[in-house]
Design a protein around this motif. Structure first.
Motif, PDB file in Angstrom:
ATOM      1  N   PHE A 333      22.295  29.423  39.752  1.00  0.00           N
ATOM      2  CA  PHE A 333      21.304  29.669  38.699  1.00  0.00           C
ATOM      3  C   PHE A 333      19.885  29.810  39.246  1.00  0.00           C
ATOM      4  CE2 PHE A 333      20.797  25.135  39.179  1.00  0.00           C
ATOM      5  CZ  PHE A 333      19.493  24.876  38.811  1.00  0.00           C
ATOM      6  N   LEU A 334      19.604  29.194  40.404  1.00  0.00           N
ATOM      7  CA  LEU A 334      18.252  29.272  40.963  1.00  0.00           C
ATOM      8  C   LEU A 334      17.865  30.702  41.320  1.00  0.00           C
ATOM      9  CD1 LEU A 334      18.057  26.154  43.333  1.00  0.00           C
ATOM     10  CD2 LEU A 334      16.857  26.489  41.163  1.00  0.00           C
ATOM     11  N   ALA A 335      18.846  31.532  41.643  1.00  0.00           N
ATOM     12  CA  ALA A 335      18.537  32.918  42.001  1.00  0.00           C
ATOM     13  C   ALA A 335      17.864  33.657  40.849  1.00  0.00           C
ATOM     14  CB  ALA A 335      19.803  33.653  42.437  1.00  0.00           C
ATOM     15  N   ASP A 336      18.157  33.243  39.616  1.00  0.00           N
ATOM     16  CA  ASP A 336      17.547  33.892  38.450  1.00  0.00           C
ATOM     17  C   ASP A 336      16.037  33.689  38.399  1.00  0.00           C
ATOM     18  OD1 ASP A 336      19.970  34.858  37.499  1.00  0.00           O
ATOM     19  OD2 ASP A 336      20.335  33.119  36.227  1.00  0.00           O
ATOM     20  N   TYR A 337      15.532  32.710  39.143  1.00  0.00           N
ATOM     21  CA  TYR A 337      14.113  32.374  39.073  1.00  0.00           C
ATOM     22  C   TYR A 337      13.330  32.867  40.293  1.00  0.00           C
ATOM     23  CZ  TYR A 337      15.787  29.565  35.233  1.00  0.00           C
ATOM     24  OH  TYR A 337      16.377  29.172  34.059  1.00  0.00           O
ATOM     25  N   ILE A 338      13.963  33.707  41.112  1.00  0.00           N
ATOM     26  CA  ILE A 338      13.230  34.335  42.224  1.00  0.00           C
ATOM     27  C   ILE A 338      12.520  35.556  41.668  1.00  0.00           C
ATOM     28  CG2 ILE A 338      13.363  35.335  44.534  1.00  0.00           C
ATOM     29  CD1 ILE A 338      15.991  33.857  44.943  1.00  0.00           C
ATOM     30  N   LYS A 339      11.246  35.424  41.430  1.00  0.00           N
ATOM     31  CA  LYS A 339      10.464  36.490  40.816  1.00  0.00           C
ATOM     32  C   LYS A 339      10.016  37.513  41.863  1.00  0.00           C
ATOM     33  CE  LYS A 339       7.601  33.377  39.241  1.00  0.00           C
ATOM     34  NZ  LYS A 339       8.311  32.124  39.500  1.00  0.00           N
ATOM     35  N   PRO A 340       9.620  38.715  41.424  1.00  0.00           N
ATOM     36  CA  PRO A 340       9.058  39.691  42.369  1.00  0.00           C
ATOM     37  C   PRO A 340       7.904  39.089  43.163  1.00  0.00           C
ATOM     38  CG  PRO A 340       9.463  40.733  40.261  1.00  0.00           C
ATOM     39  CD  PRO A 340       9.713  39.263  40.064  1.00  0.00           C
ATOM     40  N   ASN A 341       7.894  39.341  44.456  1.00  0.00           N
ATOM     41  CA  ASN A 341       6.863  38.872  45.392  1.00  0.00           C
ATOM     42  C   ASN A 341       6.940  37.368  45.677  1.00  0.00           C
ATOM     43  OD1 ASN A 341       5.512  41.425  45.828  1.00  0.00           O
ATOM     44  ND2 ASN A 341       4.697  41.203  43.741  1.00  0.00           N
ATOM     45  N   GLN A 342       7.975  36.693  45.172  1.00  0.00           N
ATOM     46  CA  GLN A 342       8.107  35.256  45.423  1.00  0.00           C
ATOM     47  C   GLN A 342       8.889  35.008  46.704  1.00  0.00           C
ATOM     48  OE1 GLN A 342       9.955  32.840  42.334  1.00  0.00           O
ATOM     49  NE2 GLN A 342       8.639  31.146  42.949  1.00  0.00           N
ATOM     50  N   LYS A 343       8.503  33.945  47.387  1.00  0.00           N
ATOM     51  CA  LYS A 343       9.209  33.566  48.611  1.00  0.00           C
ATOM     52  C   LYS A 343      10.496  32.818  48.270  1.00  0.00           C
ATOM     53  CE  LYS A 343       5.111  33.391  51.534  1.00  0.00           C
ATOM     54  NZ  LYS A 343       5.468  34.685  52.154  1.00  0.00           N
ATOM     55  N   PHE A 344      11.500  32.992  49.123  1.00  0.00           N
ATOM     56  CA  PHE A 344      12.753  32.259  48.973  1.00  0.00           C
ATOM     57  C   PHE A 344      13.371  32.033  50.342  1.00  0.00           C
ATOM     58  CE2 PHE A 344      14.018  36.692  48.709  1.00  0.00           C
ATOM     59  CZ  PHE A 344      15.241  36.760  49.408  1.00  0.00           C
ATOM     60  N   SER A 345      14.207  31.012  50.427  1.00  0.00           N
ATOM     61  CA  SER A 345      14.872  30.702  51.696  1.00  0.00           C
ATOM     62  C   SER A 345      16.192  30.005  51.391  1.00  0.00           C
ATOM     63  CB  SER A 345      13.989  29.843  52.591  1.00  0.00           C
ATOM     64  OG  SER A 345      13.697  28.601  51.975  1.00  0.00           O
ATOM     65  N   PHE A 346      17.000  29.872  52.436  1.00  0.00           N
ATOM     66  CA  PHE A 346      18.303  29.232  52.285  1.00  0.00           C
ATOM     67  C   PHE A 346      18.368  27.986  53.174  1.00  0.00           C
ATOM     68  CE2 PHE A 346      18.895  33.913  52.168  1.00  0.00           C
ATOM     69  CZ  PHE A 346      19.177  34.045  50.828  1.00  0.00           C
ATOM     70  N   ARG A 347      19.094  26.990  52.706  1.00  0.00           N
ATOM     71  CA  ARG A 347      19.443  25.898  53.579  1.00  0.00           C
ATOM     72  C   ARG A 347      20.964  25.781  53.543  1.00  0.00           C
ATOM     73  NH1 ARG A 347      17.394  20.439  50.446  1.00  0.00           N
ATOM     74  NH2 ARG A 347      19.056  20.377  48.886  1.00  0.00           N
ATOM     75  N   PHE A 348      21.561  25.665  54.700  1.00  0.00           N
ATOM     76  CA  PHE A 348      23.005  25.775  54.806  1.00  0.00           C
ATOM     77  C   PHE A 348      23.640  24.401  54.941  1.00  0.00           C
ATOM     78  CE2 PHE A 348      21.331  29.881  56.120  1.00  0.00           C
ATOM     79  CZ  PHE A 348      22.017  30.697  55.226  1.00  0.00           C
ATOM     80  N   ILE A 349      24.682  24.192  54.137  1.00  0.00           N
ATOM     81  CA  ILE A 349      25.338  22.882  54.071  1.00  0.00           C
ATOM     82  C   ILE A 349      26.799  23.005  54.491  1.00  0.00           C
ATOM     83  CG2 ILE A 349      23.794  22.036  52.300  1.00  0.00           C
ATOM     84  CD1 ILE A 349      25.946  22.628  50.240  1.00  0.00           C
TER      85      ILE A 349
END
Length: 349
Positions: A333-349
């Protein structure tokens, strides 16, 4: 982000626990401490309350916290508020708020403030450089804020140049009396881990975050202290052993400003691949792509090699596209809140 903790007098917390909490939070980089002068469940009229309260304020000041004091018109005169940030509860007149803004840092109630009210403050020449806002927390289960209301309130306050804070509950620690249901701003966060709650609020535009409950775990304090401002951090599982792909995925990305129909496209993937200086060989490309898959275009895609995408639809397999990771189900669900020009990253578990 200058995040914080809450510390309460008169609620059954051992004072040693309160002081140790302050010291540990300072050690891991917390910058703010919230406390209240009007908790009905506390023994607020007793000498013990005022002694504990004074100790908390002294310890917070010694550890260089910004102290946020929740006050109302009836009790503000009982306390020495010099140098404190005043979180103004209901009951203050517009004129009182304007005058307080000229001499003190103040925080408005972000959950109830309106555009009309902010316009009046502006017209009365309130000192907006001293004004921020902090949402309520909600002890009563099922009364926390709606997510989209929260987003709209934040946008309104940001339009006036006001930073906005919110509360997350403890999940593993000691929930505050008398209901022990946690102290979230968002109802959606009541049963989230504290770590997921803080990453969610960051994605929704909160400028700072405070743990509402008075005795979180050390791990929860660290999670809030290390939150990344304006960045959506999502947990995922790797589906590749390719070292170049793994190195590429460690970066922080920016969503392109033009919104694609079926994928979230990162701006920097191809550039980062050139910096790494490797190739993306074809692998794991014969599977249907589903919502939450993380992909990298391989060398067969020519100049697009290295492009990183988050899939938001069901897409067919493509021999030019490697499925290299997948967002865990609880956090898709968090992917829905990645807006245009917003930074995002992944942490692997």
């Amino acid at each position: 982000m200058e995040n914080g903790i809450s510390v309460y007098a008169g609620l059954g917390y051992k004072q040693k626990e309160n002081i140790n909490l302050i010291k540990f939070a300072a050690k891991v980089g917390m910058k703010r401490l919230f406390t209240s002068t009007h908790i009905p469940e506390s023994n607020a009229d007793g000498e013990n309350f005022f002694n504990e309260f004074a100790e908390i304020i002294t310890a917070a000041a010694t550890n260089d916290f910004e102290i946020i004091l929740d006050v109302n018109p009836d009790n503000i005169e009982e306390f020495n508020v010099s140098g404190l940030t005043l979180r103004l509860d209901d009951g203050f007149s517009v004129e009182e708020i304007v005058e307080l803004s000229k001499t003190s840092k103040i925080q408005l109630n972000a959950s109830t403030v309106t555009n009309e009210f902010l316009t009046i403050l502006l017209n009365l020449n309130a000192n907006f450089s001293n004004i921020s806002a902090l949402h309520n927390f909600y002890p009563h289960v099922q009364t926390g804020l709606d997510t989209y209301f929260f987003i709209n309130q934040n946008k309104m306050l940001h339009d006036f140049g006001i930073n906005v804070g919110a509360f997350v509950p403890t999940f593993e620690g000691k929930k505050r009396a008398p209901l022990f249901e946690g102290l979230p701003t968002l109802e959606d966060c009541r049963n989230f881990s504290t770590d997921l709650s803080v990453r969610f609020l960051t994605a929704l535009g909160a400028d700072f975050i405070i743990i509402g409950d008075g005795l979180p775990t050390e791990e929860e304090i660290i999670a809030v202290a290390s939150a990344k401002e304006n960045e959506v951090v999502i947990s995922a599982k790797l589906l590749t052993d390719d070292l170049t792909s793994i190195e590429l995925l460690k970066n922080t990305f920016t969503r392109r400003p033009d919104i694609s129909k079926s994928v979230i496209r990162a701006v920097e993937g191809r550039k980062f691949l050139k910096q790494i200086g490797g190739n993306i060989e074809p692998e794991n490309f014969s599977v249907e792509r589903n919502f939450g898959d993380i992909t990298i275009d391989n060398k067969n895609f020519g100049r697009y090699a290295g492009e990183i995408q988050i899939v938001e639809n069901i897409l067919p397999a493509d021999e030019r596209v490697n499925v290299v990771a997948r967002i865990i189900d609880e956090e898709i669900f968090l992917a829905d809140y990645i807006k245009p020009n917003q930074k995002f990253s992944f942490r692997f578990i």
